[in-house]
Motif scaffolding. Structure first.
Motif, PDB file in Angstrom:
ATOM      1  N   LEU A 145       0.903  -1.250  -0.072  1.00 48.64           N
ATOM      2  CA  LEU A 145       0.001  -0.020   0.053  1.00 48.64           C
ATOM      3  C   LEU A 145       0.998   1.245  -0.025  1.00 48.64           C
ATOM      4  O   LEU A 145       0.481   2.055  -0.840  1.00 48.64           O
ATOM      5  N   LEU A 146       2.048   1.309   0.790  1.00 50.52           N
ATOM      6  CA  LEU A 146       2.836   2.253   0.904  1.00 50.52           C
ATOM      7  C   LEU A 146       3.603   2.547  -0.759  1.00 50.52           C
ATOM      8  O   LEU A 146       3.715   3.797  -0.857  1.00 50.52           O
ATOM      9  N   SER A 147       3.736   1.495  -1.391  1.00 49.67           N
ATOM     10  CA  SER A 147       4.340   1.780  -2.647  1.00 49.67           C
ATOM     11  C   SER A 147       3.123   2.171  -3.542  1.00 49.67           C
ATOM     12  O   SER A 147       3.753   2.938  -4.477  1.00 49.67           O
ATOM     13  N   GLU A 148       2.172   1.693  -3.475  1.00 45.90           N
ATOM     14  CA  GLU A 148       1.038   2.126  -4.317  1.00 45.90           C
ATOM     15  C   GLU A 148       0.738   3.744  -3.992  1.00 45.90           C
ATOM     16  O   GLU A 148       0.597   4.617  -5.009  1.00 45.90           O
ATOM     17  N   LEU A 149       0.749   4.297  -2.956  1.00 42.38           N
ATOM     18  CA  LEU A 149       0.754   5.403  -2.413  1.00 42.38           C
ATOM     19  C   LEU A 149       1.714   6.512  -3.007  1.00 42.38           C
ATOM     20  O   LEU A 149       1.891   7.412  -3.495  1.00 42.38           O
ATOM     21  N   GLY A 150       3.024   5.528  -2.999  1.00 44.18           N
ATOM     22  CA  GLY A 150       4.124   6.239  -3.517  1.00 44.18           C
ATOM     23  C   GLY A 150       4.010   6.663  -4.949  1.00 44.18           C
ATOM     24  O   GLY A 150       4.363   7.659  -5.581  1.00 44.18           O
ATOM     25  N   ALA A 151       3.559   5.681  -5.696  1.00 47.48           N
ATOM     26  CA  ALA A 151       3.520   5.662  -7.280  1.00 47.48           C
ATOM     27  C   ALA A 151       2.418   6.698  -7.649  1.00 47.48           C
ATOM     28  O   ALA A 151       2.561   7.313  -8.261  1.00 47.48           O
ATOM     29  N   LEU A 152       1.368   6.795  -6.797  1.00 49.02           N
ATOM     30  CA  LEU A 152       0.107   7.721  -7.089  1.00 49.02           C
ATOM     31  C   LEU A 152       0.842   9.098  -6.904  1.00 49.02           C
ATOM     32  O   LEU A 152       0.459  10.109  -7.499  1.00 49.02           O
ATOM     33  N   SER A 153       1.462   9.281  -5.393  1.00 47.31           N
ATOM     34  CA  SER A 153       2.043  10.852  -5.513  1.00 47.31           C
ATOM     35  C   SER A 153       3.075  11.022  -6.500  1.00 47.31           C
ATOM     36  O   SER A 153       2.959  12.195  -7.136  1.00 47.31           O
ATOM     37  N   LEU A 154       3.893  10.129  -7.029  1.00 43.98           N
ATOM     38  CA  LEU A 154       4.437  10.395  -7.940  1.00 43.98           C
ATOM     39  C   LEU A 154       3.959  10.944  -9.344  1.00 43.98           C
ATOM     40  O   LEU A 154       4.094  11.925  -9.964  1.00 43.98           O
ATOM     41  N   ALA A 155       2.791  10.014  -9.707  1.00 43.38           N
ATOM     42  CA  ALA A 155       2.085  10.582 -10.746  1.00 43.38           C
ATOM     43  C   ALA A 155       1.187  11.796 -10.641  1.00 43.38           C
ATOM     44  O   ALA A 155       1.043  12.564 -11.685  1.00 43.38           O
ATOM     45  N   GLU A 156       0.956  12.213  -9.498  1.00 43.68           N
ATOM     46  CA  GLU A 156       0.225  13.575  -9.018  1.00 43.68           C
ATOM     47  C   GLU A 156       1.459  14.754  -8.983  1.00 43.68           C
ATOM     48  O   GLU A 156       0.964  15.586  -8.949  1.00 43.68           O
ATOM     49  N   GLY A 157       2.899  14.548  -9.205  1.00 45.47           N
ATOM     50  CA  GLY A 157       3.703  15.536  -9.253  1.00 45.47           C
ATOM     51  C   GLY A 157       4.240  15.793  -7.731  1.00 45.47           C
ATOM     52  O   GLY A 157       4.853  16.943  -7.637  1.00 45.47           O
TER      53      GLY A 157
END
Length: 70
Positions: A35-47
């Motif tokens: 979940l932390l990794s997925e949140l990291g990926a989402l954060s990166l996608a959001e800039g």
């Protein structure tokens, strides 16, 4: 279930809904490093690179050698 909601929301260009679902899942299962990794990926996608780096850092600290987080 929340992870599936997040995946559908993200693909449907609803990062706000994806974030809410992932954050809720994280509160329910705080030890889930995926979940932390997925949140990291989402954060990166959001800039939000600083947030992504912090989240990935938590993953690597608990699971050294995680290639996705590195």
């Amino acid at each position: 279930a929340l992870r599936r909601v997040a995946a559908v929301a993200w693909r449907g260009v609803r990062p706000d809904l994806a974030r809410r679902a992932l954050e809720a899942a994280r509160r329910a299962v705080p030890q889930d490093l995926d979940l932390l990794s997925e949140l990291g990926a989402l954060s990166l996608a959001e800039g939000r690179a600083a947030d992504a780096l912090a989240l990935y850092g938590q993953v690597v600290a608990r699971r050294p050698g995680d290639l996705e987080a590195m």
